[in-house]
Design an enzyme around this catalytic site. Sequence first.
Site, PDB file in Angstrom:
ATOM      1  N   GLY A 182       0.911  -1.238   0.019  1.00  0.00           N
ATOM      2  CA  GLY A 182      -0.063  -0.009  -0.034  1.00  0.00           C
ATOM      3  C   GLY A 182       0.881   1.447   0.155  1.00  0.00           C
ATOM      4  CB  SER A 183       0.264   4.498   1.639  1.00  0.00           C
ATOM      5  OG  SER A 183      -0.962   4.874   1.108  1.00  0.00           O
ATOM      6  CB  VAL A 184       5.034   0.972   2.677  1.00  0.00           C
ATOM      7  CG1 VAL A 184       6.361   0.757   3.044  1.00  0.00           C
ATOM      8  CG2 VAL A 184       4.294   0.846   4.205  1.00  0.00           C
ATOM      9  CB  THR A 185       4.121   2.267  -2.843  1.00  0.00           C
ATOM     10  OG1 THR A 185       3.720   0.908  -2.933  1.00  0.00           O
ATOM     11  CG2 THR A 185       4.539   2.687  -4.092  1.00  0.00           C
ATOM     12  CE  LYS A 186       0.541   8.179  -0.570  1.00  0.00           C
ATOM     13  NZ  LYS A 186      -0.228   6.960  -0.691  1.00  0.00           N
TER      14      LYS A 186
END
Length: 581
Positions: free
Chosen positions: A84-88
């Site tokens: 998920g937003s750990v991608t950012k």
Amino acid sequence: MKTLLPRLAGVLALLCLVLFAPSSLAQDKAAQIDALLTKYHETGLFNGAVLVAERGRVILKKGYGEADMAWHVPNTPDTRFRIGSVTKQFTATLILQLVEEGKLRLDDPVAKVLPDYPKPQGEQVTIHHLLTHTSGIPNMTNLSGFMQNEVRNPYPPDSLLTVFAHLDLEFEPGTRFNYSNSGYVLLGVVIEHVAGQPYDEVLHARILDPLGLADTGYDHHRAVVERRAVGYARTPGGYEHAAYLDTSIPYAAGMMYSTVEDLFKWDQALYGDGIFQNPETKTQMFTPFLNDYGYGWAIHEMPVGETGRQVKVVEHAGGIFGFSTGFWRLIDDRSTIVVMDNTQGNQVGAIGQGIVNLLYGAEAAAPRVPIADVLRKTIDAEGVEAARAQYHQLKSSQPDAYDFRENQLNNLGYFYLRRGDAETAIALFQLNVEAFPEGFNTYDSLGEGYMEAGDHEKAIANYKKSLALNPGNDNAREMLAKMGAEAEVAAEMTLPPDVLERYVGTYRLQPGFEIAVTREGGQLYAQATGQPRFEIFPQSETKFYLKVVAAQIEFHTGDDGTAQSLTLFQGGREMPAPKVE
């Protein structure tokens, strides 16, 4: 109305739990952490993999439960999970690398890189604004109907911009924080246009391959990814496959996969000099701006149990259909916690807090058993009346052993309603109304139960009660109109700006988790750490409600009328928060 579960619910679940205490100071920390995780798994609140490192040394890495429940494939430390937003943070790193090479500037407006981006938005928003969630671009995942109607459809990156690029900015760029997946989608498109390659190819060439992160990548829909966990959703009836999501939608904001071991490699690499050319670039990445958010990271203090001590943490959470990830870097002593769950678990934050407590010699809070799980078994075996009696008995005798929050009975009621058992659903919704008589959502759900049962008279009465408690409940208004009943809602209140100004400030629910209250003209807004900003509407001079989330806020003022604290009412809980600035 189904209860919404924002990040707040997972954080606040820590506050009133039974303590899970280390048996002695000599007990091995890894054994303590493993015992805590085992308890979460046995309670049905965690299914995934964990890695914990203390001072750069791994002390625990282990899988819990199953990566594939159909084939009974166990989770292991090398199981791949969507993050998920750990991608950012990876997207932010690529942008900063391009800045170092002189191909971008942080103060470049979007229109300089993407000349066709709509104006004036493209001329006002800079790369820095996108990285720090201060652009004012509306968050596409909050747009009406988007998550229900659009996430199954493929969108090429440039086409994905059309979902939000034409919308007005929510505020002047740089003046406010509003978490926006749209901003990081736009950053992904910027990367592709500047680098001249697809996002995933740039990601591999610049980060994954040089660092040897062989178990990390972009999760394309058609790709066969070895050792990837299946995503599930936990319901009162057991696990179900998570809802389908086209992988083009999260894109550079949230569509990567990884393992606990690879995220630890990434963590260690961030301490070195191989990612950026200039040490100042790394300093920029980890410098907090508004709401303690840097470039792809949240930077703040984290409490250690009830000791009064706090530790500095650089972290990010990630949630996507079927998966939840928590990634904490305790940078003062180079400790690391990675928690990955493939059942869309909302306890990842609580687990991370518990591990932090144990690492620093404090007590960790044990999970409470979901009362919905207990009642469902009783209903199926003995009927709903037996379950009602059991609910009252357990709440009286063991209030801290079970989770009695409002959403428990609400979710269980909808479980039976979906199965066509309106009678049982109504009995559960009635029980919830008894337990939470001031919760507007309880009456809304009871109204739906009666409507499904064909008793429009009682449905109308309960929807009207829900509206009386929260005039912002548009669902109740729509259902009343559907049944041909008049809403009978009093006109919305308005308060003068000078009264609203008394409530502006920051209120701390917990260290590292705050509610910022702001005013624009005659409108008040509330924004919790890491969450979107929402309008709040007056129900009285001091009590306000939200239209998009089942919650209310009451301000408590001093002798001069200025707010000193607030209480957040959500999910049947009353959560006080003193004003800190």
